[in-house]
Design a protein around this motif. Sequence first.
Motif, PDB file in Angstrom:
ATOM      1  N   ALA A  91      74.781  70.936  40.203  1.00 54.24           N
ATOM      2  CA  ALA A  91      74.145  72.200  40.564  1.00 54.24           C
ATOM      3  C   ALA A  91      74.070  73.173  39.385  1.00 54.24           C
ATOM      4  N   ALA A  92      74.904  72.959  38.363  1.00 55.25           N
ATOM      5  CA  ALA A  92      74.888  73.872  37.204  1.00 55.25           C
ATOM      6  C   ALA A  92      73.820  73.477  36.178  1.00 55.25           C
ATOM      7  N   SER A  93      73.126  72.404  36.443  1.00 52.19           N
ATOM      8  CA  SER A  93      72.170  71.882  35.462  1.00 52.19           C
ATOM      9  C   SER A  93      70.899  72.724  35.384  1.00 52.19           C
ATOM     10  N   VAL A  94      70.512  73.058  34.180  1.00 50.41           N
ATOM     11  CA  VAL A  94      69.260  73.800  33.976  1.00 50.41           C
ATOM     12  C   VAL A  94      68.068  72.850  34.108  1.00 50.41           C
ATOM     13  N   SER A  95      68.187  71.646  33.572  1.00 52.92           N
ATOM     14  CA  SER A  95      67.030  70.728  33.651  1.00 52.92           C
ATOM     15  C   SER A  95      66.727  70.380  35.106  1.00 52.92           C
ATOM     16  N   ARG A  96      67.776  70.277  35.941  1.00 50.42           N
ATOM     17  CA  ARG A  96      67.521  69.999  37.368  1.00 50.42           C
ATOM     18  C   ARG A  96      66.791  71.182  38.014  1.00 50.42           C
ATOM     19  N   ARG A  97      67.177  72.384  37.618  1.00 50.04           N
ATOM     20  CA  ARG A  97      66.478  73.556  38.174  1.00 50.04           C
ATOM     21  C   ARG A  97      64.999  73.512  37.765  1.00 50.04           C
ATOM     22  N   LEU A  98      64.773  73.177  36.494  1.00 52.21           N
ATOM     23  CA  LEU A  98      63.384  73.172  36.006  1.00 52.21           C
ATOM     24  C   LEU A  98      62.574  72.050  36.662  1.00 52.21           C
ATOM     25  N   THR A  99      63.153  70.847  36.788  1.00 57.84           N
ATOM     26  CA  THR A  99      62.359  69.775  37.434  1.00 57.84           C
ATOM     27  C   THR A  99      62.055  70.152  38.875  1.00 57.84           C
ATOM     28  N   SER A 100      63.038  70.764  39.534  1.00 55.65           N
ATOM     29  CA  SER A 100      62.797  71.135  40.934  1.00 55.65           C
ATOM     30  C   SER A 100      61.655  72.162  41.042  1.00 55.65           C
ATOM     31  N   GLU A 101      61.613  73.104  40.096  1.00 59.86           N
ATOM     32  CA  GLU A 101      60.517  74.095  40.102  1.00 59.86           C
ATOM     33  C   GLU A 101      59.172  73.434  39.762  1.00 59.86           C
ATOM     34  N   ILE A 102      59.202  72.461  38.847  1.00 57.09           N
ATOM     35  CA  ILE A 102      57.943  71.769  38.494  1.00 57.09           C
ATOM     36  C   ILE A 102      57.425  71.003  39.711  1.00 57.09           C
ATOM     37  N   VAL A 103      58.340  70.381  40.453  1.00 57.61           N
ATOM     38  CA  VAL A 103      57.923  69.653  41.665  1.00 57.61           C
ATOM     39  C   VAL A 103      57.335  70.640  42.685  1.00 57.61           C
ATOM     40  N   LEU A 104      58.012  71.770  42.870  1.00 51.82           N
ATOM     41  CA  LEU A 104      57.501  72.773  43.828  1.00 51.82           C
ATOM     42  C   LEU A 104      56.105  73.250  43.420  1.00 51.82           C
ATOM     43  N   ARG A 105      55.924  73.430  42.105  1.00 54.93           N
ATOM     44  CA  ARG A 105      54.624  73.886  41.612  1.00 54.93           C
ATOM     45  C   ARG A 105      53.535  72.856  41.955  1.00 54.93           C
ATOM     46  N   LEU A 150      56.980  53.817  39.174  1.00 51.94           N
ATOM     47  CA  LEU A 150      56.236  54.296  38.000  1.00 51.94           C
ATOM     48  C   LEU A 150      54.749  53.962  38.120  1.00 51.94           C
ATOM     49  N   PHE A 151      54.447  52.723  38.485  1.00 50.09           N
ATOM     50  CA  PHE A 151      53.038  52.335  38.610  1.00 50.09           C
ATOM     51  C   PHE A 151      52.325  53.201  39.649  1.00 50.09           C
ATOM     52  N   ALA A 152      53.028  53.523  40.731  1.00 55.13           N
ATOM     53  CA  ALA A 152      52.390  54.264  41.829  1.00 55.13           C
ATOM     54  C   ALA A 152      52.182  55.735  41.501  1.00 55.13           C
ATOM     55  N   ALA A 153      52.952  56.250  40.548  1.00 52.23           N
ATOM     56  CA  ALA A 153      52.949  57.704  40.328  1.00 52.23           C
ATOM     57  C   ALA A 153      51.730  58.173  39.531  1.00 52.23           C
ATOM     58  N   ASP A 154      51.179  59.287  39.961  1.00 52.28           N
ATOM     59  CA  ASP A 154      50.128  59.961  39.180  1.00 52.28           C
ATOM     60  C   ASP A 154      50.761  60.956  38.212  1.00 52.28           C
ATOM     61  N   ILE A 155      51.897  61.505  38.632  1.00 52.05           N
ATOM     62  CA  ILE A 155      52.569  62.546  37.845  1.00 52.05           C
ATOM     63  C   ILE A 155      54.039  62.155  37.689  1.00 52.05           C
ATOM     64  N   LEU A 156      54.538  62.260  36.450  1.00 50.19           N
ATOM     65  CA  LEU A 156      55.956  62.010  36.181  1.00 50.19           C
ATOM     66  C   LEU A 156      56.611  63.339  35.827  1.00 50.19           C
ATOM     67  N   VAL A 157      57.753  63.621  36.435  1.00 53.26           N
ATOM     68  CA  VAL A 157      58.523  64.820  36.096  1.00 53.26           C
ATOM     69  C   VAL A 157      59.903  64.335  35.658  1.00 53.26           C
ATOM     70  N   ILE A 158      60.209  64.540  34.379  1.00 55.93           N
ATOM     71  CA  ILE A 158      61.402  63.927  33.793  1.00 55.93           C
ATOM     72  C   ILE A 158      62.368  65.009  33.327  1.00 55.93           C
ATOM     73  N   GLY A 159      63.511  65.081  33.945  1.00 55.12           N
ATOM     74  CA  GLY A 159      64.559  66.005  33.511  1.00 55.12           C
ATOM     75  C   GLY A 159      65.326  65.369  32.369  1.00 55.12           C
ATOM     76  N   ALA A 160      65.278  66.008  31.194  1.00 55.71           N
ATOM     77  CA  ALA A 160      65.824  65.371  29.999  1.00 55.71           C
ATOM     78  C   ALA A 160      66.648  66.343  29.176  1.00 55.71           C
ATOM     79  N   PRO A 161      67.913  66.539  29.531  1.00 59.80           N
ATOM     80  CA  PRO A 161      68.770  67.339  28.659  1.00 59.80           C
ATOM     81  C   PRO A 161      69.031  66.615  27.337  1.00 59.80           C
TER      82      PRO A 161
END
Length: 202
Positions: A13-27, A82-93
């Motif tokens: 829960a303290a992860s910044v990259s997780r916060r950002l990926t979650s916001e990118i998914v919401l967007r 991966l093959f099925a995805a149109d969009i990849l959202v990668i959390g990468a600290p």
Amino acid sequence: MKLLHLDSSVLGAASVSRRLTSEIVLRHQALHPGIEVISRDLAADPALHLSGAHLAAFQGSASEDALINADLVKGNAYMYELFAADILVIGAPMYNLSIPTPLKAWIDRIAVAGQTFRYTAGGPEGLLKNKKAFIASTRGGVYSAGSPAAALEHQESYLIGLLAFLGVTDVTVVRAEGMALGPEAKEAAVARALEDIAAIAA
Ligand SMILES: Cc1cc2nc3c(=O)[nH]c(=O)nc-3n(C[C@H](O)[C@H](O)[C@H](O)COP(=O)(O)O)c2cc1C
């Protein structure tokens, strides 16, 4: 439309990259109502390191090791997702100047000659087409172009290079760096990253 969401931070829960990926998914959910999201927490449920047993199985040998067999099933699922995805959202600290090992373990399963890239007379060719990728990049220090530590940056550059090798060239990096430079610097960098996410267009 499908979105594959990967997280790799060990900070929960303290992860910044997780916060950002979650916001990118919401967007993307706001931009594309009904989009199907598949999430993988690579830190909580990592693939094994590639081993000789994996390579033998790839070459057709039957494995009697239940652990390896379950892991091969996981690797196959990575590939289908991966093959099925149109969009990849990668959390990468950034970990030790590069990416977390569970994310590397995922890459080791999906970077497969004949499936996601191939060798041709003209050199390697990526086989993943028409996909967009978003990288949520976080790091304690500052490694942006022009900074003294820029030459040590093997996280975003590695991921961008790897994605291009596989054919994914439409890549957006959402970056929050300087996370270890004090609360004010951290807050300002996260706020900028959230603004970048809000500006993502369809
Ligand atoms: C194991 C580990 C290694 C790290 N290595 C680096 C590093 O090499 N350079 C750096 O700037 N920050 C490094 N950091 C700091 C993280 O990049 C930073 O805390 C970032 O916010 C982590 O992303 P997260 O908040 O999503 O977990 C490291 C953190 C951990 C836990």
